[in-house]
Design a protein around this motif. Structure first.
Motif, PDB file in Angstrom:
ATOM      1  N   LEU A  40      29.824  41.913  38.019  1.00 35.63           N
ATOM      2  CA  LEU A  40      30.528  42.655  39.066  1.00 35.63           C
ATOM      3  C   LEU A  40      29.905  42.410  40.435  1.00 35.63           C
ATOM      4  O   LEU A  40      30.609  42.125  41.413  1.00 35.63           O
ATOM      5  CB  LEU A  40      30.517  44.149  38.748  1.00 35.63           C
ATOM      6  N   ILE A  41      28.572  42.530  40.514  1.00 31.88           N
ATOM      7  CA  ILE A  41      27.884  42.378  41.805  1.00 31.88           C
ATOM      8  C   ILE A  41      28.042  40.960  42.345  1.00 31.88           C
ATOM      9  O   ILE A  41      28.362  40.755  43.524  1.00 31.88           O
ATOM     10  CB  ILE A  41      26.393  42.738  41.661  1.00 31.88           C
ATOM     11  N   ALA A  42      27.844  39.961  41.473  1.00 32.18           N
ATOM     12  CA  ALA A  42      27.886  38.561  41.921  1.00 32.18           C
ATOM     13  C   ALA A  42      29.286  38.177  42.386  1.00 32.18           C
ATOM     14  O   ALA A  42      29.456  37.572  43.453  1.00 32.18           O
ATOM     15  CB  ALA A  42      27.428  37.639  40.786  1.00 32.18           C
ATOM     16  N   ASN A  43      30.304  38.532  41.600  1.00 31.16           N
ATOM     17  CA  ASN A  43      31.669  38.158  41.977  1.00 31.16           C
ATOM     18  C   ASN A  43      32.165  38.983  43.165  1.00 31.16           C
ATOM     19  O   ASN A  43      32.924  38.474  44.007  1.00 31.16           O
ATOM     20  CB  ASN A  43      32.608  38.314  40.786  1.00 31.16           C
ATOM     21  N   ALA A  44      31.756  40.247  43.249  1.00 29.29           N
ATOM     22  CA  ALA A  44      32.118  41.063  44.416  1.00 29.29           C
ATOM     23  C   ALA A  44      31.475  40.496  45.674  1.00 29.29           C
ATOM     24  O   ALA A  44      32.069  40.552  46.763  1.00 29.29           O
ATOM     25  CB  ALA A  44      31.681  42.507  44.198  1.00 29.29           C
ATOM     26  N   THR A  45      30.267  39.939  45.551  1.00 31.07           N
ATOM     27  CA  THR A  45      29.601  39.305  46.697  1.00 31.07           C
ATOM     28  C   THR A  45      30.395  38.105  47.188  1.00 31.07           C
ATOM     29  O   THR A  45      30.562  37.899  48.399  1.00 31.07           O
ATOM     30  CB  THR A  45      28.177  38.864  46.309  1.00 31.07           C
ATOM     31  N   VAL A  46      30.908  37.303  46.244  1.00 32.84           N
ATOM     32  CA  VAL A  46      31.729  36.145  46.624  1.00 32.84           C
ATOM     33  C   VAL A  46      32.983  36.606  47.367  1.00 32.84           C
ATOM     34  O   VAL A  46      33.352  36.041  48.402  1.00 32.84           O
ATOM     35  CB  VAL A  46      32.116  35.323  45.376  1.00 32.84           C
ATOM     36  N   ILE A  47      33.640  37.643  46.856  1.00 33.77           N
ATOM     37  CA  ILE A  47      34.844  38.173  47.505  1.00 33.77           C
ATOM     38  C   ILE A  47      34.507  38.707  48.889  1.00 33.77           C
ATOM     39  O   ILE A  47      35.247  38.488  49.857  1.00 33.77           O
ATOM     40  CB  ILE A  47      35.484  39.266  46.626  1.00 33.77           C
ATOM     41  N   PHE A  48      33.377  39.419  49.000  1.00 32.53           N
ATOM     42  CA  PHE A  48      32.946  39.967  50.290  1.00 32.53           C
ATOM     43  C   PHE A  48      32.664  38.849  51.298  1.00 32.53           C
ATOM     44  O   PHE A  48      33.069  38.934  52.465  1.00 32.53           O
ATOM     45  CB  PHE A  48      31.703  40.832  50.096  1.00 32.53           C
ATOM     46  N   LEU A  67      39.161  32.728  41.152  1.00 33.33           N
ATOM     47  CA  LEU A  67      38.321  32.702  39.957  1.00 33.33           C
ATOM     48  C   LEU A  67      37.443  33.949  39.874  1.00 33.33           C
ATOM     49  O   LEU A  67      37.259  34.527  38.803  1.00 33.33           O
ATOM     50  CB  LEU A  67      37.457  31.440  39.948  1.00 33.33           C
ATOM     51  N   SER A  68      36.899  34.391  41.004  1.00 38.45           N
ATOM     52  CA  SER A  68      36.056  35.589  41.027  1.00 38.45           C
ATOM     53  C   SER A  68      36.852  36.834  40.653  1.00 38.45           C
ATOM     54  O   SER A  68      36.374  37.682  39.891  1.00 38.45           O
ATOM     55  CB  SER A  68      35.418  35.766  42.408  1.00 38.45           C
ATOM     56  N   VAL A  69      38.073  36.956  41.180  1.00 34.10           N
ATOM     57  CA  VAL A  69      38.927  38.089  40.829  1.00 34.10           C
ATOM     58  C   VAL A  69      39.239  38.075  39.342  1.00 34.10           C
ATOM     59  O   VAL A  69      39.167  39.103  38.654  1.00 34.10           O
ATOM     60  CB  VAL A  69      40.235  38.056  41.650  1.00 34.10           C
ATOM     61  N   CYS A  70      39.564  36.900  38.824  1.00 30.50           N
ATOM     62  CA  CYS A  70      39.873  36.760  37.396  1.00 30.50           C
ATOM     63  C   CYS A  70      38.661  37.110  36.534  1.00 30.50           C
ATOM     64  O   CYS A  70      38.798  37.792  35.510  1.00 30.50           O
ATOM     65  CB  CYS A  70      40.341  35.334  37.116  1.00 30.50           C
ATOM     66  N   PRO A 286      31.634  34.014  33.787  1.00 28.61           N
ATOM     67  CA  PRO A 286      31.874  34.960  34.887  1.00 28.61           C
ATOM     68  C   PRO A 286      30.602  35.429  35.583  1.00 28.61           C
ATOM     69  O   PRO A 286      30.624  35.737  36.773  1.00 28.61           O
ATOM     70  CB  PRO A 286      32.577  36.143  34.186  1.00 28.61           C
ATOM     71  N   MET A 287      29.495  35.488  34.844  1.00 25.93           N
ATOM     72  CA  MET A 287      28.231  35.920  35.435  1.00 25.93           C
ATOM     73  C   MET A 287      27.547  34.767  36.183  1.00 25.93           C
ATOM     74  O   MET A 287      26.962  34.964  37.257  1.00 25.93           O
ATOM     75  CB  MET A 287      27.290  36.439  34.345  1.00 25.93           C
ATOM     76  N   ILE A 288      27.657  33.555  35.648  1.00 25.60           N
ATOM     77  CA  ILE A 288      26.935  32.407  36.201  1.00 25.60           C
ATOM     78  C   ILE A 288      27.680  31.740  37.348  1.00 25.60           C
ATOM     79  O   ILE A 288      27.060  31.239  38.293  1.00 25.60           O
ATOM     80  CB  ILE A 288      26.640  31.387  35.079  1.00 25.60           C
ATOM     81  N   ASN A 289      29.013  31.747  37.289  1.00 24.22           N
ATOM     82  CA  ASN A 289      29.806  31.030  38.298  1.00 24.22           C
ATOM     83  C   ASN A 289      29.421  31.368  39.738  1.00 24.22           C
ATOM     84  O   ASN A 289      29.179  30.464  40.546  1.00 24.22           O
ATOM     85  CB  ASN A 289      31.301  31.295  38.090  1.00 24.22           C
ATOM     86  N   PRO A 290      29.360  32.664  40.123  1.00 25.31           N
ATOM     87  CA  PRO A 290      29.007  32.982  41.519  1.00 25.31           C
ATOM     88  C   PRO A 290      27.624  32.492  41.906  1.00 25.31           C
ATOM     89  O   PRO A 290      27.400  32.107  43.060  1.00 25.31           O
ATOM     90  CB  PRO A 290      29.085  34.515  41.572  1.00 25.31           C
ATOM     91  N   LEU A 291      26.682  32.517  40.963  1.00 24.29           N
ATOM     92  CA  LEU A 291      25.340  32.027  41.257  1.00 24.29           C
ATOM     93  C   LEU A 291      25.382  30.530  41.554  1.00 24.29           C
ATOM     94  O   LEU A 291      24.672  30.031  42.435  1.00 24.29           O
ATOM     95  CB  LEU A 291      24.407  32.308  40.071  1.00 24.29           C
TER      96      LEU A 291
END
Length: 325
Positions: A40-48, A67-70, A286-291
């Motif tokens: 949640l935190i990592a993908n929300a950071t990408v969206i932000f 992808l982050s929303v998905c 989903p956890m690794i992608n934003p990193l």
């Protein structure tokens, strides 16, 4: 015509990992909660970052945004229930809720597959046809492709639910899985599941192998195009621009292909091993992608550092003002 639902089942029980001893329930629920929180935190950071930095409003980052929303939606669909299974020993899920979860699991999986297709298309055009890239992949075209992916992905999962929901479920109500999916539910029917399983399997193969076929083609074309570049530094730069997406695509497709191939060539493994593999390819990306984006994508990394500096500098100024007063 599907049979009328004369099921005696009113709820299903998710076993999670069948061989897990109760003494490890707390540890597993804590790990799953940590995975969900990081996702949640990592993908929300990408969206932000996308919302607050105009420099990220490029075709590639529109795809990453989708992808982050998905990823957030998929993790929210699957993880809270299995966390409560081990945290509160509550593994039951109502009959209707299980089918709703099944729909979103397959729907969001289909969306993810089409988004990765867009990623491959982005790199294919950028490297193989760089002069046409800005003409073909405009913001409006990316928006059309993204909306199309979210809309057409509804068809197959909806067909699965419509065909599976009316079946008679009068046998066991125990689903050997961490979430409701088509196979896990339909094996519990009191009728022959072949007429329902075959179309579902065909649909899954179309959704999985269709984008994967183009992805393989696009990256083979990219390798050929990069090989033709005389400058070694130019080759490395071109490969670097698509390495991020190649990692993401590999995390999504390779384990799935392994599971499907293993089932079809007769390779068998225990329920626990199968569920661990499925959970890894469902929840790890989903956890690794934003990193990966933030570490590998230059624009994303710079935007993250800029936001970090904005938070740190005012604090230092405030501390200095207090110490001087």
């Amino acid at each position: 015509m599907p049979e009328r639902n004369h099921s005696s089942v009113t709820e299903f029980i998710l076993t999670g990992f069948p061989g897990l001893h109760q003494e490890y329930y707390g540890l597993v629920s804590a790990v799953l909660f940590f995975v969900y929180l990081i996702t949640l935190i990592a993908n929300a950071t990408v969206i932000f970052l996308f919302a607050t930095n105009h420099s990220l409003h490029k075709p590639m980052y529109y795809i990453i945004l989708n992808l982050s929303v998905c990823d957030i939606l998929f993790s929210t669909t699957t993880l809270p229930k299995i966390i409560s299974r081990y945290w509160f020993q509550s593994g039951s899920i109502s009959f209707t809720a299980c089918f709703i979860q099944m729909y979103f699991v397959h729907y969001l999986g289909s969306v993810n597959s089409f988004i990765l297709f867009q990623m491959a298309l982005d790199r294919y055009l950028a490297i193989c046809y760089p002069f046409r890239y800005s003409l073909v992949l405009t913001k409006s075209n990316i928006l059309i492709l993204s909306i199309t992916a979210w809309i057409i992905s509804k068809a197959f999962p909806l067909m699965m639910v419509i065909r599976a929901y009316p079946l008679p479920y009068c046998a066991s109500n125990i689903i050997t899985h961490c979430f409701c999916d088509h196979i896990g539910i339909t094996v519990l029917t009191c009728t022959d599941r072949t007429p329902y399983a075959t179309p579902a399997f065909t649909a899954a193969m179309v959704v999985l192998l269709g984008p994967l076929a183009f992805i393989i083609f696009s990256y083979c074309s990219i390798l050929i195009a990069v090989y033709k570049i005389a400058n070694v530094q130019g080759r490395l730069k071109s490969l670097s621009t698509c390495s991020t997406q190649l990692i993401i695509i590999s995390l999504y497709f390779l384990p799935r292909c392994f599971v499907y191939l293993a089932q079809n060539v007769g390779i068998t493994f225990s329920a626990d091993v199968r569920i661990v593999i499925i959970m890894l390819y469902s929840l790890a990306p989903p956890m690794i992608n934003p990193l990966i984006y933030c570490l590998r994508a230059k624009d994303m990394r710079e935007s993250l550092l800029k936001q970090f500096c904005k938070r740190i500098v005012p604090r230092k100024a405030q501390v200095a003002a207090i110490s001087n007063s």
